[in-house]
Design a protein around this motif. Structure first.
Motif, PDB file in Angstrom:
ATOM      1  N   ARG B  10      -1.128 -52.361 -96.494  1.00 39.38           N
ATOM      2  CA  ARG B  10      -1.177 -51.183 -96.594  1.00 39.38           C
ATOM      3  C   ARG B  10      -0.042 -50.544 -97.246  1.00 39.38           C
ATOM      4  O   ARG B  10      -0.275 -49.821 -98.379  1.00 39.38           O
ATOM      5  CB  ARG B  10      -1.174 -50.232 -95.213  1.00 39.38           C
ATOM      6  N   GLY B  13      -0.416 -51.212-100.915  1.00 38.75           N
ATOM      7  CA  GLY B  13      -1.398 -50.213-101.594  1.00 38.75           C
ATOM      8  C   GLY B  13      -0.689 -48.893-101.770  1.00 38.75           C
ATOM      9  O   GLY B  13      -0.950 -48.202-102.931  1.00 38.75           O
ATOM     10  N   SER B  16       1.807 -48.866-104.333  1.00 34.24           N
ATOM     11  CA  SER B  16       1.383 -48.822-105.975  1.00 34.24           C
ATOM     12  C   SER B  16       1.351 -47.614-106.456  1.00 34.24           C
ATOM     13  O   SER B  16       1.509 -47.367-107.588  1.00 34.24           O
ATOM     14  CB  SER B  16      -0.141 -49.554-105.625  1.00 34.24           C
ATOM     15  N   TRP B 123     -14.601 -46.146-102.304  1.00 37.85           N
ATOM     16  CA  TRP B 123     -14.302 -46.754-101.228  1.00 37.85           C
ATOM     17  C   TRP B 123     -14.159 -46.317 -99.906  1.00 37.85           C
ATOM     18  O   TRP B 123     -14.418 -46.879 -98.791  1.00 37.85           O
ATOM     19  CB  TRP B 123     -12.720 -47.536-101.632  1.00 37.85           C
ATOM     20  N   HIS B 137     -10.238 -51.324 -98.629  1.00 35.16           N
ATOM     21  CA  HIS B 137     -10.518 -51.318 -99.936  1.00 35.16           C
ATOM     22  C   HIS B 137      -9.805 -50.476-101.009  1.00 35.16           C
ATOM     23  O   HIS B 137      -9.605 -50.941-101.976  1.00 35.16           O
ATOM     24  CB  HIS B 137     -12.051 -51.145-100.048  1.00 35.16           C
ATOM     25  N   ARG B 138      -9.426 -49.187-100.466  1.00 32.66           N
ATOM     26  CA  ARG B 138      -8.831 -48.434-101.533  1.00 32.66           C
ATOM     27  C   ARG B 138      -7.408 -48.833-101.980  1.00 32.66           C
ATOM     28  O   ARG B 138      -6.786 -48.536-102.883  1.00 32.66           O
ATOM     29  CB  ARG B 138      -8.741 -46.726-100.838  1.00 32.66           C
ATOM     30  N   HIS B 139      -6.754 -49.581-100.719  1.00 33.55           N
ATOM     31  CA  HIS B 139      -5.326 -50.096-101.021  1.00 33.55           C
ATOM     32  C   HIS B 139      -5.563 -51.276-101.930  1.00 33.55           C
ATOM     33  O   HIS B 139      -4.646 -51.335-102.859  1.00 33.55           O
ATOM     34  CB  HIS B 139      -4.899 -50.487 -99.530  1.00 33.55           C
ATOM     35  N   ILE B 140      -6.497 -52.043-101.853  1.00 33.43           N
ATOM     36  CA  ILE B 140      -6.836 -53.246-102.655  1.00 33.43           C
ATOM     37  C   ILE B 140      -7.032 -52.557-103.949  1.00 33.43           C
ATOM     38  O   ILE B 140      -6.431 -53.278-105.175  1.00 33.43           O
ATOM     39  CB  ILE B 140      -8.001 -53.898-102.485  1.00 33.43           C
ATOM     40  N   ALA B 142      -5.871 -49.629-105.380  1.00 33.76           N
ATOM     41  CA  ALA B 142      -4.713 -49.134-105.974  1.00 33.76           C
ATOM     42  C   ALA B 142      -3.945 -50.175-106.450  1.00 33.76           C
ATOM     43  O   ALA B 142      -3.323 -50.015-107.650  1.00 33.76           O
ATOM     44  CB  ALA B 142      -4.162 -48.422-104.661  1.00 33.76           C
ATOM     45  N   PHE B 143      -3.766 -51.192-105.808  1.00 33.82           N
ATOM     46  CA  PHE B 143      -3.015 -52.357-106.259  1.00 33.82           C
ATOM     47  C   PHE B 143      -3.384 -53.065-107.579  1.00 33.82           C
ATOM     48  O   PHE B 143      -2.733 -53.019-108.518  1.00 33.82           O
ATOM     49  CB  PHE B 143      -2.692 -53.298-105.073  1.00 33.82           C
ATOM     50  N   PHE B 204      -5.473 -42.313-106.587  1.00 32.45           N
ATOM     51  CA  PHE B 204      -5.646 -43.317-105.490  1.00 32.45           C
ATOM     52  C   PHE B 204      -5.148 -42.653-104.152  1.00 32.45           C
ATOM     53  O   PHE B 204      -5.024 -43.190-103.082  1.00 32.45           O
ATOM     54  CB  PHE B 204      -4.691 -44.557-106.018  1.00 32.45           C
TER      55      PHE B 204
END
Ligand SMILES: Nc1ncnc2c1ncn2[C@@H]1O[C@H](COP(=O)(O)OP(=O)(O)OP(=O)(O)O)[C@@H](O)[C@H]1O
Ligand SMILES: [Mg+2]
Lengths: 264, 294
Positions: B10, B13, B16, B123, B137-140, B142-143, B204
């Motif tokens: 987390r 994410g 990022s 996401w 998903h949103r952290h993936i 963002a990264f 993000f």
């Protein structure tokens, strides 16, 4: 021809630093500009390349023309594009960039020909080729001077202005710089050589100017400057040719003796 | 153990987002030697643009358009408020950017209105489950998005003519001018890049839920990040952003083990981390010594 006519430059709106300077740099020539510290040599080069702004300086009178067109109002980039490049005092290489990136920045206005210019500069300075991936900040003083010159050549200038390229270099390196200037000139580039090292400058220049507190006080062919008593005494440290007197300090004689002589 | 891994991921994410925001600050600082306090407003403007544009264009259509428009806004700020101040003390210019920030946020808040808005991201709060580790998903996303942008930026600064000119101007402005680099273009481009990065970073930050006018506070975390990473270092902004994100999320994960510290220690984590780093490295992780003289 790069021509300066009656140029007056003021810093901070009040400090008059150049007072009616006139100077010619014919295309293809090597011209020397001599003068003591603070005479205004660097200021003149700034006026020629549009860099006065950065120092709160401005041209208040007179003109700088390139082949007849005034250029003293132009931005530095426009002046470089027209073929006038400067190697600044103190080298001013980009220490955090690699040698080759320094050169690429030098070719900023000449993007189409960077590869060809790189070859040319590496031919002139093989040492830069060997070091091209190194950070420029780690080069020796002599190598940095070569880099500064190479960087200016990337723009393929017709007029190259060099501000004290021999400063702080060992005699052997001064000779090397001198030879390189000759070579650059042979390929058709005119050179304005600002120097404290008058012997070196006058040995390759065809014409020379002596600047003192913002005024041109001598303006002669180089061989006649070399024979000039004052130049011999104050810039070459040889003592006047016609007197056996002990060498006096610059300050002692400056006022009465020098002024009178230039008036006559 | 899985809560540690979850907290860490987390953090990556969230970090990022911080990295993108911090990169904008650093790019402007390197080019102009000014710390821009207008980044929060740029970010908020970008997010609001996405939230409006996503309705007709969809999220992926809205994001680049909003980034471009925010870049133009950054360009406008540079031209209108910063360029005329060239030569003034850096402090004065920084205060001016602060004024610009407030002014823009006032205007942007009109477009937020009273309803909660969202950026219509694809996401939501969906998660990817690996073993007993849940990753949002949103952290993936963002990264991954930040990774692509960072790679693009580094390539830009490394290989392109303008990127090289920007590095040269950051190193020695007058010498760059003498090579024919237009320092005005460098200033403008730095603000445009920072605007685009703020818009993407903010989007993000807002993904996965709703946002309101207070979202701008997120951008303030970029300040400890750039101090920690080194004011003039792009890698520092990236590493610093990720480090702060991870530290913050790990503290958030475990803060109920230390109830005497209160429930919100994670909020001050970036500042504590910054202090600790500065004690050991006065110029930040990657900063150069010279910065101190400015
Ligand atoms: N940015 C500036 N602002 C105000 N005055 C300046 C500035 N730069 C130079 N001067 C002044 O202008 C005069 C000429 O300086 P300049 O640097 O042109 O001399 P110079 O002949 O190049 O000297 P040196 O041989 O030491 O390099 C000096 O009196 C200097 O103090
Ligand atoms: Mg000088």
């Amino acid at each position: 021809m790069l021509q300066v006519r009656n140029l007056e430059v003021v810093y901070d709106d009040v400090m008059l630093v150049l007072r009616g300077v006139s100077l010619d740099l014919p295309s293809g020539a090597v011209v020397a500009l001599l003068g003591a510290n603070g005479a205004g040599k660097t200021t003149l080069l700034r006026a020629l390349t549009g860099l006065l702004d950065v120092h709160d300086g401005a041209v208040t009178k007179g003109s700088v023309t390139l082949d007849g067109d005034p250029i003293h109002g132009l931005r530095p980039a426009a002046i470089v594009r027209r073929g006038v490049s400067q190697v600044m005092e103190g080298r001013r290489i980009f220490g955090e960039l690699s040698v080759e990136d320094n050169l690429r920045v030098g070719g900023h206005t000449n993007a189409g020909a960077v590869g060809e210019r790189l070859d040319h500069v590496y031919g002139l300075f093989p040492v830069l080729k060997d070091r091209r991936r190194k950070l420029a900040g780690y080069l020796s003083g002599g190598e940095q001077q070569m880099l500064a010159m190479g960087r200016a050549l990337m723009a393929k200038p017709r007029y190259l202005l060099l501000d004290e390229p021999s400063l702080g270099l060992a005699p052997r390196l001064v000779d090397q710089v001198r030879e390189i200037i000759v070579e650059i000139n042979k390929s058709g580039t005119a050179v304005l050589l600002v120097e404290q090292n008058a012997a070196m400058a006058l040995s390759i220049a065809s014409h020379g100017y002596v600047l003192e507190t913002g005024k041109v006080v001598l303006d002669k062919p180089a061989d006649r400057l070399l024979a000039d008593d004052d130049v011999r005494e104050f810039y070459l440290g040889l003592g006047a040719a016609d007197t056996g007197a002990a060498r006096r300090s610059f300050r002692d004689v400056k006022h009465y003796k020098r002024r009178k002589r230039w008036l006559s | 153990m899985s809560s540690f891994v979850e907290g860490f991921l987390r953090g990556i994410g969230v970090g990022s987002v911080y990295a993108l925001l911090a990169l904008g600050f650093v790019i402007i600082y390197k080019a102009t030697r000014v710390i821009s306090f207008a980044q929060p407003a740029l970010m908020l403007a970008g997010v609001v643009l996405v939230s409006h544009l996503a309705v007709p264009l969809g999220f992926w259509g809205a994001l680049p358009v909003a980034a471009l428009l925010t870049a133009l806004l950054g360009l406008g700020i540079e031209r209108g408020a910063v360029r005329p101040m060239i030569g003034r003390p850096a402090f004065v210019v920084a205060i001016i950017t602060l004024g610009v920030d407030v002014a823009i946020r006032v205007v942007v808040n009109i477009f937020i209105g009273l309803d909660v808005r969202n950026v219509h991201d694809p996401w939501g709060l969906g998660t990817l489950v690996i073993g007993d580790v849940h990753i949002e998903h949103r952290h993936i996303a963002a990264f991954l998005c930040a990774a692509v942008l960072v790679a693009g930026l580094f390539a830009f600064f490394r290989f392109t003519r303008m990127g090289l000119a920007m590095r040269a101007a950051a190193d020695d402005q007058e010498a760059a001018l003498a090579q024919g680099v237009s320092v005005g273009a460098v200033f403008a481009l730095s603000w445009a890049l920072a605007g685009a990065l703020a818009a993407v970073g903010g989007t993000f930050a807002a993904a996965g839920g709703s946002f309101d006018g207070t979202l701008w506070l997120t951008a303030l975390v970029a300040l400890p990040v750039i101090i920690l990473g080194g004011l003039d270092s792009l890698p520092g902004a990236v590493v610093g952003g990720l480090a702060v994100g991870v530290a913050q999320e790990l503290v958030a994960t475990y803060q109920n083990h230390t109830p005497w510290l209160g429930g919100n220690v994670s909020v001050i984590t970036p500042y504590v981390l910054m202090l600790l780093v500065l004690l050991v490295r006065p110029y930040g992780l990657f900063g150069t010594r010279e910065v101190e003289r400015v």
